[in-house]
Design a protein around this motif. Structure first.
Motif, short mmCIF file in Angstrom:
data_model
loop_
_atom_site.label_atom_id
_atom_site.label_comp_id
_atom_site.label_asym_id
_atom_site.label_seq_id
_atom_site.Cartn_x
_atom_site.Cartn_y
_atom_site.Cartn_z
N UNK A 1 0.98 -1.32 0.08
CA UNK A 1 0.10 0.14 -0.08
C UNK A 1 0.78 1.35 0.14
N UNK A 2 2.09 1.10 0.97
CA UNK A 2 2.83 2.06 0.72
C UNK A 2 3.41 2.68 -0.45
N UNK A 3 3.83 1.69 -1.04
CA UNK A 3 4.37 1.82 -2.57
C UNK A 3 3.59 2.63 -3.59
N UNK A 4 1.88 2.74 -3.41
CA UNK A 4 1.37 3.52 -4.09
C UNK A 4 1.12 4.94 -3.87
N UNK A 5 1.92 5.26 -2.47
CA UNK A 5 1.84 6.77 -2.08
C UNK A 5 0.93 7.01 -1.06
N UNK A 6 1.13 7.30 -0.01
CA UNK A 6 0.72 7.56 1.44
C UNK A 6 0.79 8.96 1.92
N UNK A 7 -0.33 9.63 2.32
CA UNK A 7 -0.24 11.04 3.03
C UNK A 7 -0.09 10.40 4.44
N UNK A 8 0.96 10.72 5.21
CA UNK A 8 1.00 10.66 6.46
C UNK A 8 0.84 11.96 7.42
N UNK A 9 0.12 11.62 8.60
CA UNK A 9 0.05 12.76 9.48
C UNK A 9 0.96 12.45 10.88
N UNK A 10 1.83 13.10 11.19
CA UNK A 10 2.77 12.92 12.25
C UNK A 10 2.56 14.03 13.37
N UNK A 11 2.30 13.75 14.58
CA UNK A 11 1.90 14.53 15.58
C UNK A 11 2.89 14.16 16.71
N UNK B 1 -0.28 8.70 11.56
CA UNK B 1 -1.51 8.26 11.03
C UNK B 1 -1.45 8.37 9.62
N UNK B 2 -2.08 7.31 8.86
CA UNK B 2 -2.38 7.47 7.58
C UNK B 2 -3.73 8.36 7.27
N UNK B 3 -3.62 9.35 6.48
CA UNK B 3 -4.58 10.25 6.21
C UNK B 3 -5.76 9.44 5.67
N UNK B 4 -7.01 9.92 6.03
CA UNK B 4 -8.19 9.12 5.49
C UNK B 4 -8.51 7.74 5.82
N UNK B 5 -8.04 7.47 6.98
CA UNK B 5 -8.12 6.21 7.48
C UNK B 5 -8.03 5.95 8.80
N UNK B 6 -8.22 4.58 9.30
CA UNK B 6 -8.26 4.43 10.88
C UNK B 6 -6.95 3.84 11.12
N UNK B 7 -6.01 3.90 10.11
CA UNK B 7 -4.53 3.15 10.51
C UNK B 7 -3.59 4.34 11.41
N UNK B 8 -3.47 4.12 12.55
CA UNK B 8 -2.70 5.09 13.46
C UNK B 8 -1.86 4.32 14.56
#
Length: 247
Positions: A58-68, A77-84
Motif C-alpha cells: 500500500x505504501x508503494x502507491x503513495x500515502x499521506x502520513x500525518x505526524x504529531x 496516522x495514515x490520512x483518511x483512514x483508521x490506521x494510527x
C-alpha cells in the motif's frame, strides 16, 4: 456569606486553567505535519516508528502520513483512514534539553496550580472565623499565577524551537564512517516533514493565561471577606449606670 467578585472569579478561573493545561500536557498534538511518501514499509518505519511491514504494498502507491508530537507521546496516522500508531517519545526528540525543560515546567505548573486551588479554597469558603482567611486566598492566588507563568514559559520555549526539536544529528567521527552514513541516508532519504503548531498548544496558551488571570483575581481579594454567619467578638458591656445629679 458575602464573597467578593474577585474571589469568585479566581476560584472559577483557576480550576478551568488547570484542566486546560492538563489536557494540553497529555495530548500528543503540540506540533504536527504531513508528508506524501512513495516508499515501502521500511521508509514509513524510519519516519515515525513504523506502521507494520504488512503495508509495504500500500505504501508503494503513495500515502499521506500525518505526524504529531506531544511532550510524552508521538503519533503517526495514515490520512483518511483508521490506521494510527502512537508510542512514547524517544530518540533525539526525547533527549532534547528543550523538550525536557518543557516537561518539567508543565509538571511544576500543574502541581503549583493544584496546591494554590486547595489553599485558596480555604480562604474563599467561610467555614470558620479564621483570622488569616484573606491571606490564605491571596497566597493561593500567588501559587496559581506562578503556575500560569510556568505554563506560558514552557509553551513559549516549545513554540520558539518547534521546528528544530529533535533534529540534531549525532556527529560521526572518521571519513569512512561518514561517507557510509551519507550513502545509507541518501538511499533511504525521506521527504521533508514540515511541522507546525497544533491544537494542544492552543489549549495550553489559553489555560496558562486563564491561570494568570485567576491568580491575579485571588491576589486582589486580600481583604478579608464579610461573613455574617461567622461569630463576631463584641465589646464588653459596662453595666455601671450613670446618673446625672443636679445640685
Amino acid at each position: 456569606m458575602q464573597t467578593p467578585v474577585s474571589m469568585v472569579m479566581g476560584i472559577v478561573f483557576a480550576p478551568l486553567g488547570l484542566v486546560l493545561v492538563f489536557t494540553a500536557a497529555i495530548t500528543p498534538q503540540w506540533r504536527e505535519g504531513q508528508v506524501q511518501v512513495h516508499v515501502g514499509a521500511a521508509g514509513i518505519g524510519a519516519l515515525g516508528g513504523g506502521l507494520g511491514a504488512g503495508r509495504a504494498g500500500i505504501a508503494g502507491e503513495g500515502l499521506l502520513l500525518l505526524r504529531s508530537d506531544g511532550l510524552w507521546e508521538s503519533c503517526l496516522q495514515v490520512a483518511l483512514s483508521e490506521v494510527k500508531q502512537c508510542w512514547p517519545v524517544s530518540g533525539a526528540y526525547e533527549r532534547d534539553r528543550r523538550v525536557r525543560a518543557a516537561q518539567g515546567l508543565v509538571l511544576a505548573s500543574l502541581f503549583l496550580c493544584g496546591a494554590g486551588i486547595v489553599l485558596a479554597s480555604v480562604g474563599v469558603r467561610c467555614w470558620t472565623d479564621l483570622p488569616l482567611r484573606g491571606i490564605a486566598a491571596a497566597a493561593g492566588g500567588l501559587l496559581v499565577a506562578l503556575a500560569g507563568l510556568l505554563s506560558l514559559a514552557a509553551l513559549g520555549l516549545y513554540t520558539h524551537n518547534l521546528p528544530a526539536l529533535g533534529n540534531e544529528e549525532p556527529a560521526v567521527s572518521g571519513g569512512v564512517a561518514s561517507s557510509s552514513v551519507q550513502r545509507a541516508s541518501s538511499a533511504q532519504q525521506l521527504p521533508r516533514l514540515w511541522l507546525r503548531p497544533a491544537g494542544s498548544l492552543y489549549f495550553g496558551w489559553v489555560g496558562g493565561w486563564v491561570q494568570v488571570l485567576g491568580g491575579a483575581a485571588l491576589m486582589l481579594s486580600f481583604k478579608r471577606p464579610h461573613c455574617p454567619s461567622c461569630p463576631k467578638q463584641r465589646p464588653p458591656v459596662d453595666n455601671t449606670e450613670t446618673y446625672e445629679v443636679a445640685c
